[in-house]
Enzyme design. Structure first.
Site, PDB file in Angstrom:
ATOM      1  N   HIS A 395       0.862  -1.304   0.189  1.00 15.01           N
ATOM      2  CA  HIS A 395      -0.130  -0.035  -0.023  1.00 15.01           C
ATOM      3  C   HIS A 395       0.703   1.280  -0.021  1.00 15.01           C
ATOM      4  O   HIS A 395       0.187   2.390  -0.180  1.00 15.01           O
ATOM      5  CB  HIS A 395      -0.999  -0.016   1.281  1.00 15.01           C
ATOM      6  N   ASP A 399      -2.312   2.516  -4.531  1.00 16.15           N
ATOM      7  CA  ASP A 399      -3.433   2.678  -4.017  1.00 16.15           C
ATOM      8  C   ASP A 399      -4.615   1.764  -4.055  1.00 16.15           C
ATOM      9  O   ASP A 399      -4.509   1.012  -4.914  1.00 16.15           O
ATOM     10  CB  ASP A 399      -3.832   4.061  -4.515  1.00 16.15           C
TER      11      ASP A 399
END
Length: 424
Positions: A395, A399
């Site tokens: 992450h 995204d």
């Protein structure tokens, strides 16, 4: 006497040492040029080291379990020597002596009584080498899976079994297992020690380190989706015979998934990128790692420039990597340079899982078991072959929107394989 030194060969720029695994030959054995004599494990790959010359193994310098540096001396071969033992006359002489032994037994009843009182060996405890000579590496696999070696066809020299023969028989289900003795009320359910300690192999330790590093370093998250495999299965059924006839390889599911992932990586380049310090490295090519299970653990050989490979190229490469993994012939170069990984837990029956990243990559796709399930389509409930997909990603660089979009693109391409042809 002409002595030739056997040394640990170069195994890649980042590999500095290895661990001696199993010696496939013993002192006094005859070896041929390019014949494997020992297994060596590194933190990246387990491979067999061949003898560069023909001769007789006269000395083993490095014992099993010993750590050795690249280029270190491990054995010596006499190129002019002769093997200690003759190959086949001994058994014939023993057979010729059997009638004389039978007469001797009649005149020696005490010895006969002792032999009769000894328990007869069970099929599983008798040495399989009496029927079929096997190398230590092959014998270890046979014993681990409790197989009957007589049920496996050998393709090695003089019909001997190779590791590839045994692993192929296991995968196809053609190998018979040895019958286990029934456990009765008077028999202890645990034979031998209740626990056993085995030193971790160098490869297994490296796998553990890399997986734990991925958990500790990356901001790992997993997103899920499911794909209707009807279109892929219909295309595979329709063209599998023609495909096999033309390309001499079976049409599998991995080529569909590899091509679908290449399309997704092209649209969402962050999934194909990696973090290097305070920079993001975007790759304009797709080196797809394909997780393969081997006798020594999970390895991930890489399909280089997969975006330009045809379905046949993909299937041939994966089949070749599978054979090399089973035979311990994967090289470091085979497993370097990956930018994205596909792991297929479905071949072992996994319905859903969350794969762990393969550093320094930022994403990995998990395939799973195809299972028929009732689905609501067009206002009706129909039975469809469904597969859960899981995308684990870092992450820090990817995204949620990008991860979900990538997985949806893979799903769309698989449910409508025409997209794979039209690059959509």
């Amino acid at each position: 006497m002409a002595i030739e030194d056997i040394k640990i060969p170069q195994m890649g720029e980042s590999v500095a040492e290895g661990t001696i695994g199993t010696w496939l030959k013993k002192v006094g054995d005859r070896v041929e040029a390019d014949e494997p004599i020992v297994e060596v494990e590194t933190d990246k790959v387990a491979m067999e080291v061949p003898s560069p010359v023909a001769g007789v193994l006269v000395e083993i310098v490095a014992e099993e379990g010993e750590d050795v540096e690249i280029g270190a001396l491990i054995a010596k071969v006499d190129t002019e020597g002769k093997a200690d033992s003759a190959p086949s006359p001994a058994p014939k002489e023993e057979k010729a002596e059997k009638p004389e032994k039978a007469e001797a037994k009649e005149s020696a009843p005490k010895k006969e009584e002792k032999k009769e009182s000894a328990p007869a060996p069970s099929p599983s405890s008798s040495s399989s080498d009496e029927l079929m000579p096997m190398s230590p590496a092959v014998r270890r696999v046979v014993e681990d899976y409790n197989l009957d070696p007589a049920s496996i066809e050998g393709t090695g020299k003089d019909g001997r079994l190779t590791k590839a023969d045994v692993m192929s028989a296991i995968e196809s289900g053609s190998a018979r297992t040895l019958s286990q003795p029934a456990v009765t009320a008077n028999t202890s359910p645990v034979a031998g020690p209740r626990e056993e300690r085995v030193k971790m192999t160098r490869l297994r330790k490296r796998i553990a380190e890399r997986l734990k590093d991925a958990q500790n370093t990356a901001a790992m998250l997993t997103t899920y989706n499911e794909v209707d495999m009807t279109a892929v299965m219909e295309a595979r059924t329709k063209y599998k015979d023609l495909f096999a006839k033309k390309h001499n390889i079976k049409l599998g599911f991995m080529s569909f998934f590899t091509k679908a992932c290449c399309l997704g990586l092209k649209e969402i380049p962050a999934v194909n990128a990696q973090i290097d310090g305070d920079e993001i490295v975007y790759h304009n090519y797709a080196n797809i790692g394909v997780a393969v299970s081997s006798p020594n653990g999970l390895v991930v050989p890489v399909l280089k420039d997969a975006q330009g490979m045809s379905f046949a190229d993909t299937e041939l490469s994966i089949a070749n990597y599978g054979r090399k993994a089973r035979d311990g012939k994967l090289t470091v170069d085979d497993m370097q340079g990956g930018t994205f990984t596909i792991s297929n837990g479905g071949i072992f029956g996994s319905l859903m899982s969350s794969p762990i990243l393969n550093p320094p990559q930022s994403a990995i796709l998990g395939m799973h078991k195809i299972q028929e399930r009732p689905m609501a389509i067009g206002g009706q409930v129909v039975i469809r072959p469904m597969m859960y997909l899981a995308l684990s990603y870092d992450h820090r660089i990817i995204d949620g929107r990008e991860a979900v979009t990538f997985l949806v693109r893979v799903k769309e391409a698989l449910e409508d394989p025409t997209r794979l042809l039209l690059d959509m």
